[in-house]
Design a protein around this motif. Structure first.
Motif, PDB file in Angstrom:
ATOM      1  N   LEU A 185      -0.816  11.782   0.602  1.00  0.00           N
ATOM      2  CA  LEU A 185       0.170  12.153   1.626  1.00  0.00           C
ATOM      3  C   LEU A 185      -0.242  11.624   2.986  1.00  0.00           C
ATOM      4  O   LEU A 185       0.584  11.080   3.739  1.00  0.00           O
ATOM      5  N   GLU A 186      -1.513  11.766   3.319  1.00  0.00           N
ATOM      6  CA  GLU A 186      -1.998  11.282   4.623  1.00  0.00           C
ATOM      7  C   GLU A 186      -1.831   9.779   4.746  1.00  0.00           C
ATOM      8  O   GLU A 186      -1.393   9.265   5.787  1.00  0.00           O
ATOM      9  N   ALA A 187      -2.161   9.041   3.658  1.00  0.00           N
ATOM     10  CA  ALA A 187      -2.004   7.586   3.689  1.00  0.00           C
ATOM     11  C   ALA A 187      -0.532   7.201   3.773  1.00  0.00           C
ATOM     12  O   ALA A 187      -0.166   6.257   4.496  1.00  0.00           O
ATOM     13  N   HIS A 188       0.336   7.935   3.083  1.00  0.00           N
ATOM     14  CA  HIS A 188       1.765   7.638   3.125  1.00  0.00           C
ATOM     15  C   HIS A 188       2.333   7.869   4.517  1.00  0.00           C
ATOM     16  O   HIS A 188       3.159   7.075   5.000  1.00  0.00           O
ATOM     17  N   VAL A 189       1.911   8.946   5.177  1.00  0.00           N
ATOM     18  CA  VAL A 189       2.378   9.225   6.540  1.00  0.00           C
ATOM     19  C   VAL A 189       1.944   8.108   7.482  1.00  0.00           C
ATOM     20  O   VAL A 189       2.738   7.596   8.289  1.00  0.00           O
ATOM     21  N   ARG A 190       0.675   7.734   7.389  1.00  0.00           N
ATOM     22  CA  ARG A 190       0.147   6.717   8.305  1.00  0.00           C
ATOM     23  C   ARG A 190       0.814   5.363   8.077  1.00  0.00           C
ATOM     24  O   ARG A 190       1.161   4.655   9.038  1.00  0.00           O
ATOM     25  N   LEU A 191       1.001   4.971   6.830  1.00  0.00           N
ATOM     26  CA  LEU A 191       1.621   3.679   6.532  1.00  0.00           C
ATOM     27  C   LEU A 191       3.101   3.675   6.891  1.00  0.00           C
ATOM     28  O   LEU A 191       3.634   2.650   7.363  1.00  0.00           O
ATOM     29  N   SER A 192       3.778   4.788   6.680  1.00  0.00           N
ATOM     30  CA  SER A 192       5.197   4.881   7.057  1.00  0.00           C
ATOM     31  C   SER A 192       5.351   4.748   8.570  1.00  0.00           C
ATOM     32  O   SER A 192       6.275   4.072   9.059  1.00  0.00           O
ATOM     33  N   TRP A 193       4.472   5.398   9.329  1.00  0.00           N
ATOM     34  CA  TRP A 193       4.517   5.280  10.792  1.00  0.00           C
ATOM     35  C   TRP A 193       4.293   3.834  11.215  1.00  0.00           C
ATOM     36  O   TRP A 193       4.972   3.319  12.113  1.00  0.00           O
ATOM     37  N   ARG A 194       3.355   3.150  10.549  1.00  0.00           N
ATOM     38  CA  ARG A 194       3.060   1.756  10.888  1.00  0.00           C
ATOM     39  C   ARG A 194       4.250   0.845  10.597  1.00  0.00           C
ATOM     40  O   ARG A 194       4.497  -0.123  11.344  1.00  0.00           O
ATOM     41  N   LEU A 195       4.984   1.147   9.541  1.00  0.00           N
ATOM     42  CA  LEU A 195       6.121   0.313   9.161  1.00  0.00           C
ATOM     43  C   LEU A 195       7.436   0.782   9.782  1.00  0.00           C
ATOM     44  O   LEU A 195       8.473   0.144   9.575  1.00  0.00           O
ATOM     45  N   GLY A 196       7.400   1.884  10.514  1.00  0.00           N
ATOM     46  CA  GLY A 196       8.620   2.404  11.133  1.00  0.00           C
ATOM     47  C   GLY A 196       9.572   3.039  10.141  1.00  0.00           C
ATOM     48  O   GLY A 196      10.789   3.005  10.339  1.00  0.00           O
ATOM     49  N   LEU A 197       9.029   3.633   9.076  1.00  0.00           N
ATOM     50  CA  LEU A 197       9.851   4.251   8.040  1.00  0.00           C
ATOM     51  C   LEU A 197       9.743   5.775   8.099  1.00  0.00           C
ATOM     52  O   LEU A 197       8.846   6.327   8.742  1.00  0.00           O
ATOM     53  N   ALA A 230       0.832  -1.208   0.000  1.00  0.00           N
ATOM     54  CA  ALA A 230       0.000   0.000   0.000  1.00  0.00           C
ATOM     55  C   ALA A 230       0.867   1.258   0.000  1.00  0.00           C
ATOM     56  O   ALA A 230       0.595   2.221  -0.724  1.00  0.00           O
ATOM     57  N   ARG A 231       1.922   1.243   0.804  1.00  0.00           N
ATOM     58  CA  ARG A 231       2.814   2.402   0.848  1.00  0.00           C
ATOM     59  C   ARG A 231       3.538   2.595  -0.493  1.00  0.00           C
ATOM     60  O   ARG A 231       3.728   3.731  -0.961  1.00  0.00           O
ATOM     61  N   ALA A 232       3.935   1.493  -1.140  1.00  0.00           N
ATOM     62  CA  ALA A 232       4.602   1.592  -2.442  1.00  0.00           C
ATOM     63  C   ALA A 232       3.669   2.224  -3.478  1.00  0.00           C
ATOM     64  O   ALA A 232       4.113   3.014  -4.322  1.00  0.00           O
ATOM     65  N   CYS A 233       2.384   1.905  -3.424  1.00  0.00           N
ATOM     66  CA  CYS A 233       1.420   2.515  -4.343  1.00  0.00           C
ATOM     67  C   CYS A 233       1.299   4.013  -4.077  1.00  0.00           C
ATOM     68  O   CYS A 233       1.201   4.814  -5.025  1.00  0.00           O
ATOM     69  N   CYS A 234       1.302   4.398  -2.811  1.00  0.00           N
ATOM     70  CA  CYS A 234       1.241   5.820  -2.475  1.00  0.00           C
ATOM     71  C   CYS A 234       2.485   6.555  -2.982  1.00  0.00           C
ATOM     72  O   CYS A 234       2.381   7.679  -3.505  1.00  0.00           O
ATOM     73  N   GLU A 235       3.638   5.941  -2.827  1.00  0.00           N
ATOM     74  CA  GLU A 235       4.873   6.574  -3.307  1.00  0.00           C
ATOM     75  C   GLU A 235       4.841   6.742  -4.827  1.00  0.00           C
ATOM     76  O   GLU A 235       5.274   7.779  -5.348  1.00  0.00           O
ATOM     77  N   ARG A 236       4.351   5.745  -5.527  1.00  0.00           N
ATOM     78  CA  ARG A 236       4.259   5.849  -6.979  1.00  0.00           C
ATOM     79  C   ARG A 236       3.319   6.990  -7.383  1.00  0.00           C
ATOM     80  O   ARG A 236       3.602   7.762  -8.305  1.00  0.00           O
ATOM     81  N   ALA A 237       2.205   7.117  -6.676  1.00  0.00           N
ATOM     82  CA  ALA A 237       1.256   8.194  -6.973  1.00  0.00           C
ATOM     83  C   ALA A 237       1.869   9.560  -6.692  1.00  0.00           C
ATOM     84  O   ALA A 237       1.679  10.506  -7.466  1.00  0.00           O
ATOM     85  N   LEU A 238       2.626   9.679  -5.603  1.00  0.00           N
ATOM     86  CA  LEU A 238       3.257  10.954  -5.275  1.00  0.00           C
ATOM     87  C   LEU A 238       4.312  11.323  -6.313  1.00  0.00           C
ATOM     88  O   LEU A 238       4.520  12.505  -6.613  1.00  0.00           O
ATOM     89  N   GLN A 239       4.970  10.318  -6.881  1.00  0.00           N
ATOM     90  CA  GLN A 239       5.915  10.590  -7.964  1.00  0.00           C
ATOM     91  C   GLN A 239       5.190  11.127  -9.199  1.00  0.00           C
ATOM     92  O   GLN A 239       5.670  12.053  -9.871  1.00  0.00           O
ATOM     93  N   LEU A 240       4.026  10.548  -9.502  1.00  0.00           N
ATOM     94  CA  LEU A 240       3.253  11.024 -10.653  1.00  0.00           C
ATOM     95  C   LEU A 240       2.746  12.449 -10.428  1.00  0.00           C
ATOM     96  O   LEU A 240       2.718  13.265 -11.354  1.00  0.00           O
ATOM     97  N   LEU A 241       2.355  12.744  -9.194  1.00  0.00           N
ATOM     98  CA  LEU A 241       1.852  14.080  -8.889  1.00  0.00           C
ATOM     99  C   LEU A 241       2.963  15.112  -8.910  1.00  0.00           C
ATOM    100  O   LEU A 241       2.767  16.249  -9.341  1.00  0.00           O
TER     101      LEU A 241
END
Length: 363
Positions: free
Chosen positions: A317-329, A293-304
């Motif tokens: 951005l909100e989903a990327h922040v939340r998923l990064s926090w969950r994964l410790g990234l 899920a985080r990889a999909c968000c990163e790909r979308a942010l690259q397109l944007l």
């Protein structure tokens, strides 16, 4: 002929005398260029013939002669430059015989073959055709594999369409592109015997040719109606399954839609790649796969990128922040961008979720 050429090439590369390399009446009767180009061009065209690839008007006419029922000849429009056959069969200048000229001929021939005989475009194959009974209607559903340039082990994307879908596409394109569509045939309707094995087989081959011909014409390849034909039904079904909570089934459709858009290589709509990535991210998240899920968000942010604020920017951005926090990234960069948008009043606090936007989006 081939053994004679190999024998002469072997002597030429071994450094035989010029007299031996080009002497004798046989050398005049069978020049190197004609032997090489006749034999090898024939081999190349046979490898590229069939239902999936079209290289010349002659190949298409031969194939269409076999389909004397549903479709007629539909030659592709001529290109701007010389055809591969004309380019290859031009005689070499006088005096260019021997090892180095022959080697250059070999190199030039294969260079021309790559540039003219093997176009990098999509290939289509009907992998199944099933009669569907849905009272009171009955129709044939054709499943096509869509294959594009890429790793040979990559699974092709798939679409399933019925005759009425192809007919609607043909009608719309004819209305918008009268000139280019004049040379492209389409299987005519039948009043009866629509469900015989022979009719289904002929139509399957005709649909493969029809889509291949459309892809071969740049003006048609970029037509919105053709893009909709490939992608829009998949997106609508994926959105419907996501809204009803069938995430695993929806994930397969989102992934197929993304692969289709990647292989088409042309935008199917200003926001469809982003919506597809949003669907993938939502399904992966619901199926407890935060990494994907985080990889999909990163790909979308690259397109944007750094474009003006987009309605999907803050949700990604909100989903990327939340998923990064969950994964410790690391999430600092996305956090800073989201905060800047909120402080500028460009998005509410908190922003809408990807799932909310996906459900509300009208496709």
């Amino acid at each position: 002929m081939a053994s004679r050429l190999l024998h002469r090439l072997r002597h030429a590369l071994a450094g035989d005398s010029p007299g031996e390399a080009a002497a004798g009446p046989e050398a005049e009767q069978f020049p190197e260029s004609s032997e090489l180009e006749d034999d090898d061009a024939e081999g190349l065209s046979s490898r590229l013939s069939g239902t999936l690839s079209f290289t010349s008007a002659e190949d298409e006419e031969e194939e269409d002669d076999e389909d004397d029922g549903d479709i007629g000849p539909d030659p592709l429009p001529a290109g701007d430059g010389a055809s591969g056959e004309d380019a290859e069969r031009s005689p070499p200048p006088d005096g260019q015989r021997g090892s180095q000229p022959l080697t250059r001929q070999l190199q030039d021939f294969w260079k021309k073959s790559r540039n003219t005989l093997v176009p990098q475009r999509l290939l289509f194959e009907v992998t199944s055709a099933n009669v569907v009974k849905d009272p009171p209607s009955k129709y044939v559903l054709y499943t096509l594999a869509v294959m594009g340039p890429g790793p040979p082990d990559r699974q092709p994307a798939q679409i399933s369409r019925r005759y009425s879908d192809f007919e609607r596409l043909h009608r719309n394109l004819q209305r918008q592109f009268r000139g280019p569509m004049a040379a492209i045939s389409f299987p005519r309707k039948r009043l009866r015997r629509n469900f015989t094995a022979e009719t289904i087989a002929r139509r399957s081959r005709a649909f493969e040719q029809f889509l291949s011909h459309l892809q071969a014409v740049p003006e048609l390849r970029h037509a919105p109606d053709l893009q909709d034909f490939f992608v829009l039904p998949e997106l609508r079904r994926a959105q419907s399954l996501t809204c009803t909570g069938l995430y695993r089934e929806a994930l397969a459709l989102w992934a197929n839609a993304w692969q289709l858009q990647t292989q088409l290589g042309t935008p199917s709509g200003p926001d469809r790649p982003l919506l597809t990535l949003a669907g993938l991210a939502v399904c992966h998240q619901e199926l407890e796969d935060p990494g994907e899920a985080r990889a999909c968000c990163e790909r979308a942010l690259q397109l944007l990128g750094d474009k003006n604020p987009h309605p999907l920017l803050a949700p990604f951005l909100e989903a990327h922040v939340r998923l990064s926090w969950r994964l410790g990234l690391d999430k600092r960069q996305s956090e800073a961008r989201l905060q800047a948008l909120q402080e500028a009043g460009l998005t509410p606090t908190p922003p809408p979720s990807l799932k909310e936007l996906l459900i509300k989006e009208v496709l």
